[in-house]
Design a protein around this motif. Structure first.
Motif, PDB file in Angstrom:
ATOM      1  N   ARG A 113       0.942  -1.195   0.017  1.00 40.45           N
ATOM      2  CA  ARG A 113      -0.033  -0.128   0.054  1.00 40.45           C
ATOM      3  C   ARG A 113       0.973   1.051  -0.008  1.00 40.45           C
ATOM      4  N   ALA A 114       0.589   2.374  -0.570  1.00 42.18           N
ATOM      5  CA  ALA A 114       1.210   3.524  -0.793  1.00 42.18           C
ATOM      6  C   ALA A 114       1.622   3.981   0.748  1.00 42.18           C
ATOM      7  N   ALA A 115       2.675   4.686   0.765  1.00 42.45           N
ATOM      8  CA  ALA A 115       2.963   5.230   2.123  1.00 42.45           C
ATOM      9  C   ALA A 115       4.019   6.154   1.941  1.00 42.45           C
ATOM     10  N   PRO A 116       4.117   7.219   2.739  1.00 41.51           N
ATOM     11  CA  PRO A 116       5.346   8.075   2.831  1.00 41.51           C
ATOM     12  C   PRO A 116       6.602   7.419   2.953  1.00 41.51           C
ATOM     13  N   LEU A 117       7.455   7.700   2.151  1.00 36.68           N
ATOM     14  CA  LEU A 117       8.824   7.114   2.201  1.00 36.68           C
ATOM     15  C   LEU A 117       9.943   8.132   2.774  1.00 36.68           C
ATOM     16  N   ARG A 118      10.873   7.970   3.397  1.00 34.54           N
ATOM     17  CA  ARG A 118      12.110   8.761   3.996  1.00 34.54           C
ATOM     18  C   ARG A 118      13.430   8.056   3.620  1.00 34.54           C
ATOM     19  N   GLY A 119      14.345   8.992   3.343  1.00 32.94           N
ATOM     20  CA  GLY A 119      15.415   8.817   2.861  1.00 32.94           C
ATOM     21  C   GLY A 119      16.193   7.714   3.797  1.00 32.94           C
ATOM     22  N   ILE A 120      17.257   6.901   3.335  1.00 35.69           N
ATOM     23  CA  ILE A 120      17.831   6.111   4.132  1.00 35.69           C
ATOM     24  C   ILE A 120      19.473   5.968   3.596  1.00 35.69           C
ATOM     25  N   ALA A 121      20.246   5.425   4.537  1.00 32.93           N
ATOM     26  CA  ALA A 121      21.638   5.043   3.990  1.00 32.93           C
ATOM     27  C   ALA A 121      21.527   3.500   3.858  1.00 32.93           C
ATOM     28  N   VAL A 122      21.613   3.083   2.517  1.00 34.63           N
ATOM     29  CA  VAL A 122      21.203   1.565   2.420  1.00 34.63           C
ATOM     30  C   VAL A 122      22.327   0.833   2.971  1.00 34.63           C
ATOM     31  N   PRO A 123      22.271  -0.082   3.752  1.00 35.22           N
ATOM     32  CA  PRO A 123      23.363  -0.942   4.675  1.00 35.22           C
ATOM     33  C   PRO A 123      24.081  -1.770   3.332  1.00 35.22           C
ATOM     34  N   GLU A 124      25.265  -1.396   3.493  1.00 37.50           N
ATOM     35  CA  GLU A 124      25.982  -2.154   2.400  1.00 37.50           C
ATOM     36  C   GLU A 124      26.116  -3.593   2.366  1.00 37.50           C
ATOM     37  N   ALA A 125      25.612  -4.173   3.645  1.00 40.23           N
ATOM     38  CA  ALA A 125      25.445  -5.628   3.799  1.00 40.23           C
ATOM     39  C   ALA A 125      24.449  -6.259   2.885  1.00 40.23           C
ATOM     40  N   ILE A 126      23.448  -5.206   2.420  1.00 41.71           N
ATOM     41  CA  ILE A 126      22.240  -6.092   1.904  1.00 41.71           C
ATOM     42  C   ILE A 126      22.436  -5.566   0.106  1.00 41.71           C
ATOM     43  N   VAL A 127      23.735  -4.861   0.126  1.00 41.05           N
ATOM     44  CA  VAL A 127      23.579  -4.737  -1.614  1.00 41.05           C
ATOM     45  C   VAL A 127      23.554  -5.893  -2.385  1.00 41.05           C
TER      46      VAL A 127
ATOM     47  N   ILE B 259      23.621   5.484  -1.544  1.00 40.58           N
ATOM     48  CA  ILE B 259      23.825   4.076  -1.825  1.00 40.58           C
ATOM     49  C   ILE B 259      25.641   4.225  -1.836  1.00 40.58           C
ATOM     50  N   ALA B 260      26.237   3.226  -1.425  1.00 38.25           N
ATOM     51  CA  ALA B 260      27.789   2.802  -1.495  1.00 38.25           C
ATOM     52  C   ALA B 260      27.926   1.443  -1.330  1.00 38.25           C
ATOM     53  N   GLY B 261      29.027   1.224  -1.939  1.00 38.68           N
ATOM     54  CA  GLY B 261      29.626  -0.342  -1.961  1.00 38.68           C
ATOM     55  C   GLY B 261      28.779  -1.057  -3.077  1.00 38.68           C
ATOM     56  N   ALA B 262      28.332  -0.316  -4.134  1.00 33.77           N
ATOM     57  CA  ALA B 262      27.929  -0.860  -5.265  1.00 33.77           C
ATOM     58  C   ALA B 262      28.221  -0.690  -6.633  1.00 33.77           C
ATOM     59  N   ALA B 263      29.456  -0.680  -6.635  1.00 39.66           N
ATOM     60  CA  ALA B 263      30.412  -0.447  -8.018  1.00 39.66           C
ATOM     61  C   ALA B 263      30.063  -1.267  -8.855  1.00 39.66           C
ATOM     62  N   GLU B 264      29.747  -2.472  -8.629  1.00 38.28           N
ATOM     63  CA  GLU B 264      29.057  -3.648  -9.584  1.00 38.28           C
ATOM     64  C   GLU B 264      27.790  -3.122 -10.332  1.00 38.28           C
ATOM     65  N   LEU B 265      27.294  -2.374  -9.950  1.00 37.23           N
ATOM     66  CA  LEU B 265      26.271  -1.722 -10.864  1.00 37.23           C
ATOM     67  C   LEU B 265      26.658  -1.011 -12.274  1.00 37.23           C
ATOM     68  N   ARG B 266      27.855  -0.632 -12.195  1.00 38.10           N
ATOM     69  CA  ARG B 266      28.569  -0.143 -13.234  1.00 38.10           C
ATOM     70  C   ARG B 266      28.867  -1.028 -14.361  1.00 38.10           C
ATOM     71  N   VAL B 267      28.992  -2.131 -14.061  1.00 29.67           N
ATOM     72  CA  VAL B 267      28.959  -3.383 -15.275  1.00 29.67           C
ATOM     73  C   VAL B 267      28.050  -4.163 -15.228  1.00 29.67           C
ATOM     74  N   LYS B 268      26.626  -3.811 -15.277  1.00 34.31           N
ATOM     75  CA  LYS B 268      25.443  -4.543 -15.473  1.00 34.31           C
ATOM     76  C   LYS B 268      24.989  -4.348 -16.906  1.00 34.31           C
ATOM     77  N   GLU B 269      23.755  -4.594 -17.422  1.00 31.06           N
ATOM     78  CA  GLU B 269      23.391  -4.266 -18.741  1.00 31.06           C
ATOM     79  C   GLU B 269      23.586  -3.065 -19.215  1.00 31.06           C
ATOM     80  N   SER B 270      23.844  -1.887 -18.343  1.00 34.28           N
ATOM     81  CA  SER B 270      24.562  -0.453 -18.504  1.00 34.28           C
ATOM     82  C   SER B 270      25.159  -0.190 -17.364  1.00 34.28           C
ATOM     83  N   ASP B 271      25.738   1.008 -17.295  1.00 38.32           N
ATOM     84  CA  ASP B 271      26.195   1.440 -16.069  1.00 38.32           C
ATOM     85  C   ASP B 271      24.995   1.992 -15.414  1.00 38.32           C
ATOM     86  N   ARG B 272      24.364   1.230 -14.194  1.00 37.73           N
ATOM     87  CA  ARG B 272      22.985   1.675 -13.848  1.00 37.73           C
ATOM     88  C   ARG B 272      23.254   2.847 -12.737  1.00 37.73           C
TER      89      ARG B 272
END
Ligand code: S3P
Length: 454
Positions: free
Chosen positions: A306-320, A343-356
């Motif tokens: 269900r729709a809900a107001p979201l707030r920003g977070i620091a994404v835990p690197e352990a769940i990347v 978002i940190a610790g997510a350099a792999e995103l640069r080598v997916k189907e595009s540099d995400r």
């Protein structure tokens, strides 16, 4: 797949999302099911198979290698396994299309064959790094040539004696782990793969289901070597759950589109895939799991969002690694949230189907969002103005076109952003949505998306 006609979408603004949806079968499980069923002795039936271009490309490769695969109905396959040593050489190159999973796992399988093979892919796959599989497979004794810089095509020489290795992955990658485990089926001695962070374990689970001796726990897998016909894969039936990564687009969309109340049915809930759920809940999302059960050995559940107001977070690197394919959708959730998301610790995103990281930063900036991009992540400055106003504003006098760069997940994430936009905009080069989520457009429209061909 390679050479398809270019297609665009026009999206937004949308309506609240309602109803019940079932997204297509899991891509990772479908690839592996075709591979192991092909190498097994006997006939296996696969239900819930993803009829996407990536997984169909993998099935076509095994057909070229001499495996009979029938499709008695959509989403089912009957695979007449030829056994570990029953594949036949293909005179032509084997086309993996857009699929990194297909090419990397096949490299492991083909390294153990008696014949030579060549793996090719489309323009995007031809830019993706393959040294991550070539180097450890070479240590096992494989002989693999690549294009410049370790890029496809891969030319894999057959007739090599492989030996098991004990290998620690430099980056968390289920594809690399799986390539080594599959090569291990042909090796002398055990192959042990250690990961810096646990990744999806479908290869390990499926090898067990096909009767192969393997031990694994999060972060390490040890497969017995099959040289000299020490072991065999035995045919079994595979039930493919709905793909969490496809459901993810609707989890985010229903969270950010005011008034939404949507149920996603029988979604695969493997804990190595559901990191986005954790991140969205940290942001304040309202997602309820019901009807939790097991199907084909995998956890599945209905997800009511269900729709809900979201707030920003620091994404835990352990769940990347547990949400590695979900960052394009998370960028949109972050842009709609109140405050910053880091978002940190997510350099792999640069080598997916595009540099995400680059692609999503550019997409959101085109819609007026501030994004600070860094080498291994980004900070997204959420707009968070509440339900009454659009999250994104476009000037009707200046048409906006977001380039998906041929990346299915950039296209689908941008389509969510369109639903919260003041007006419509175009998303370019969306044909590759069919690689992972055929029928996304119809399903999204049925739930309330405004989306048409451009
Ligand atoms: C996959 C592993 C992940 C993921 C990809 C599918 C798999 O890739 O991004 O969509 O099926 O093993 P990496 O292993 O490169 O992280």
């Amino acid at each position: 797949m390679s050479g398809g006609a270019r297609k665009d979408w026009i999206v937004g603004p949308g309506r609240p999302l309602t109803g019940r949806l079932r997204v297509p079968g899991d891509k990772s499980v479908s690839h592996r099911a075709i591979m192991l069923a092909s190498l097994a002795e006997g006939v296996s039936r696969i239900d819930g198979f993803l009829e996407g271009e990536d997984t169909r490309a993998t099935a076509a490769v095994f057909q070229r290698l001499g495996v009979k695969i029938e499709a008695p109905s959509p989403q089912s396959r009957i695979v007449h396994g030829v056994g570990l040593h029953g594949l036949r050489a293909s005179a032509e190159a084997l086309d993996c299309g857009n699929a990194g999973t297909g090419m990397r796992l096949l490299a492991g399988v083909l390294a153990g064959q008696a014949f030579d093979s060549t793996l090719v892919g489309d323009a995007s796959l031809s830019k993706r790094p393959m040294r991550r599989v070539i180097d450890p497979l070479s240590t096992m004794g494989a002989a693999i040539d690549s294009g410049d810089g370790g890029l496809p095509p891969l030319r894999i020489r057959g007739g090599r004696a492989l030996r098991g290795i004990d290998y620690t992955l430099p980056v968390a990658s289920a594809q690399v782990k799986s390539a080594l485990l599959l090569a291990g089926l042909y090796a002398e001695g055990d192959t042990i793969v250690r990961e810096p962070h646990p990744t999806r374990d479908y290869t390990e689970r499926m090898l067990t289901a096909f009767g192969w001796p393997i031990e694994f726990e999060p972060g390490v897998a040890r497969v017995r070597g099959g040289a000299g016909n020490a072991h065999a894969l035995r045919a079994t039936d595979v039930h493919v759950p709905a793909d969490f990564s496809s459901a993810a687009f609707f989890l985010v969309a229903a969270s950010v589109i005011p008034g939404s109340d949507l149920v996603l049915e029988a979604v695969g809930m493997n804990p190595r895939r559901t990191g986005l759920l954790e991140a969205l809940r940290m942001m304040g999302a309202d997602i309820e799991e019901t009807n939790a059960t097991k199907a084909g050995g995998e956890a599945v559940a209905d997800l009511r969002v269900r729709a809900a107001p979201l707030r920003g977070i620091a994404v835990p690197e352990a769940i990347v690694p547990d949400m590695i394919d979900e960052f394009p959708a998370l960028f949109v959730a972050a842009a709609c949230a109140e405050g910053e998301t880091r978002i940190a610790g997510a350099a792999e995103l640069r080598v997916k189907e595009s540099d995400r990281l680059a692609a999503m930063s550019a997409a959101l900036r085109a819609l007026g969002v501030r994004v600070d991009e860094v080498a291994d992540g980004a900070t997204i400055h959420g707009r968070g103005q509440g339900d009454a106003v659009p999250a994104f504003v476009v000037d009707p006098a200046t048409p906006v076109v977001i380039d998906s760069l041929g990346d299915h997940r950039i296209a689908m994430a941008s389509a969510i952003a369109g639903q919260r936009c003041s007006g419509s905009f175009a998303i370019g080069d969306i044909a590759n949505v069919a690689t992972s989520f055929p029928g996304f457009d119809d399903l999204a429209r049925s739930a309330g998306f405004t989306l048409r061909d451009g």
